[in-house]
Design a protein around this motif. Structure first.
Motif, PDB file in Angstrom:
ATOM      1  N   TYR A 160       0.833  -1.200   0.000  1.00 21.46           N
ATOM      2  CA  TYR A 160       0.000   0.000   0.000  1.00 21.46           C
ATOM      3  C   TYR A 160       0.868   1.251   0.000  1.00 21.46           C
ATOM      4  N   HIS A 161       1.871   1.260   0.856  1.00 19.39           N
ATOM      5  CA  HIS A 161       2.726   2.440   0.967  1.00 19.39           C
ATOM      6  C   HIS A 161       3.617   2.623  -0.256  1.00 19.39           C
ATOM      7  N   GLN A 162       4.128   1.532  -0.804  1.00 17.36           N
ATOM      8  CA  GLN A 162       4.952   1.635  -2.008  1.00 17.36           C
ATOM      9  C   GLN A 162       4.123   2.162  -3.169  1.00 17.36           C
ATOM     10  N   ASN A 163       2.903   1.691  -3.281  1.00 21.62           N
ATOM     11  CA  ASN A 163       2.028   2.149  -4.356  1.00 21.62           C
ATOM     12  C   ASN A 163       1.765   3.652  -4.232  1.00 21.62           C
ATOM     13  N   ILE A 164       1.517   4.118  -3.036  1.00 21.29           N
ATOM     14  CA  ILE A 164       1.301   5.547  -2.813  1.00 21.29           C
ATOM     15  C   ILE A 164       2.555   6.326  -3.169  1.00 21.29           C
ATOM     16  N   SER A 165       3.724   5.827  -2.806  1.00 18.57           N
ATOM     17  CA  SER A 165       4.983   6.501  -3.152  1.00 18.57           C
ATOM     18  C   SER A 165       5.145   6.609  -4.663  1.00 18.57           C
ATOM     19  N   TRP A 166       4.792   5.550  -5.372  1.00 15.52           N
ATOM     20  CA  TRP A 166       4.903   5.588  -6.828  1.00 15.52           C
ATOM     21  C   TRP A 166       3.999   6.656  -7.430  1.00 15.52           C
ATOM     22  N   TRP A 167       2.776   6.816  -6.858  1.00 19.06           N
ATOM     23  CA  TRP A 167       1.865   7.838  -7.401  1.00 19.06           C
ATOM     24  C   TRP A 167       2.462   9.211  -7.210  1.00 19.06           C
ATOM     25  N   ARG A 168       3.059   9.412  -6.067  1.00 20.70           N
ATOM     26  CA  ARG A 168       3.577  10.737  -5.752  1.00 20.70           C
ATOM     27  C   ARG A 168       4.778  11.096  -6.618  1.00 20.70           C
ATOM     28  N   ARG A 169       5.570  10.104  -6.992  1.00 18.32           N
ATOM     29  CA  ARG A 169       6.765  10.361  -7.792  1.00 18.32           C
ATOM     30  C   ARG A 169       6.457  10.579  -9.264  1.00 18.32           C
ATOM     31  N   ARG A 170       5.470   9.901  -9.741  1.00 20.72           N
ATOM     32  CA  ARG A 170       5.162  10.030 -11.165  1.00 20.72           C
ATOM     33  C   ARG A 170       3.687   9.753 -11.385  1.00 20.72           C
TER      34      ARG A 170
END
Length: 165
Positions: free
Chosen positions: A65-75
């Motif tokens: 869940y957290h990795q997915n959110i990080s990916w959205w924020r980066r790109r």
């Protein structure tokens, strides 16, 4: 020589990878991103196996869940509406499944994640809030907004969404 820790991790991966992959696909809407998400979460789990071996599934899911959110924020990634489905037995009504995929692709990443956790993972509002680091009221309002948006985007999904959900 394989240690007990390595054997335990390998057994966990073999037993839970398919379920984790399904959840990752629902989170990302893309088979390739889902595979990357599962691998990233399992890599984190492997690094911390000695500490998490008693409840690895919760750790891996939270990492996803957290990795997915990080990916959205980066790109910002444009999701495709049409995707291949591995098993027709999972969704016998292909038109309905495609409508759902397309509608989910139009939700914000937060809305999509909240719906996946609430209705696919069957977490309570409080559990979803803890998993995402949000307040319970944010989870409630995000769920309400996401369901309203799904009703607008795909009225044919009303039977799945429900009138008062």
């Amino acid at each position: 020589m394989i240690t007990d820790d390595e054997a335990g991790f390998a057994e966990f991966v073999a037993g839970r990878q398919a379920a984790l992959s399904r959840t990752a696909y629902l989170l990302t809407g893309d088979h390739h991103l889902a595979q990357d998400l599962v691998q990233a979460a399992l890599l984190q789990a492997a690094k911390h196996w000695k500490r998490i071996h008693t409840s690895p599934e919760a750790y891996v899911r939270r990492a996803m869940y957290h990795q997915n959110i990080s990916w959205w924020r980066r790109r910002r990634i444009l999701e495709t509406a049409l995707v291949e489905h591995d098993s027709p037995s999972v969704a016998p009504d292909t038109d309905l499944r495609l409508s759902l995929d397309q509608a989910l692709g139009h939700l914000t990443p937060r809305q999509r994640t909240v719906l996946v956790l609430r209705f696919y993972e069957d977490l309570t509002e409080a559990e979803t809030a803890r998993a995402l680091g949000l307040s319970t009221s944010t989870v409630k309002s995000t769920t309400r907004q996401a369901l309203a948006r799904l009703r607008t985007l795909a009225p044919e999904l009303a039977q799945l969404i429900g009138a008062d959900a």
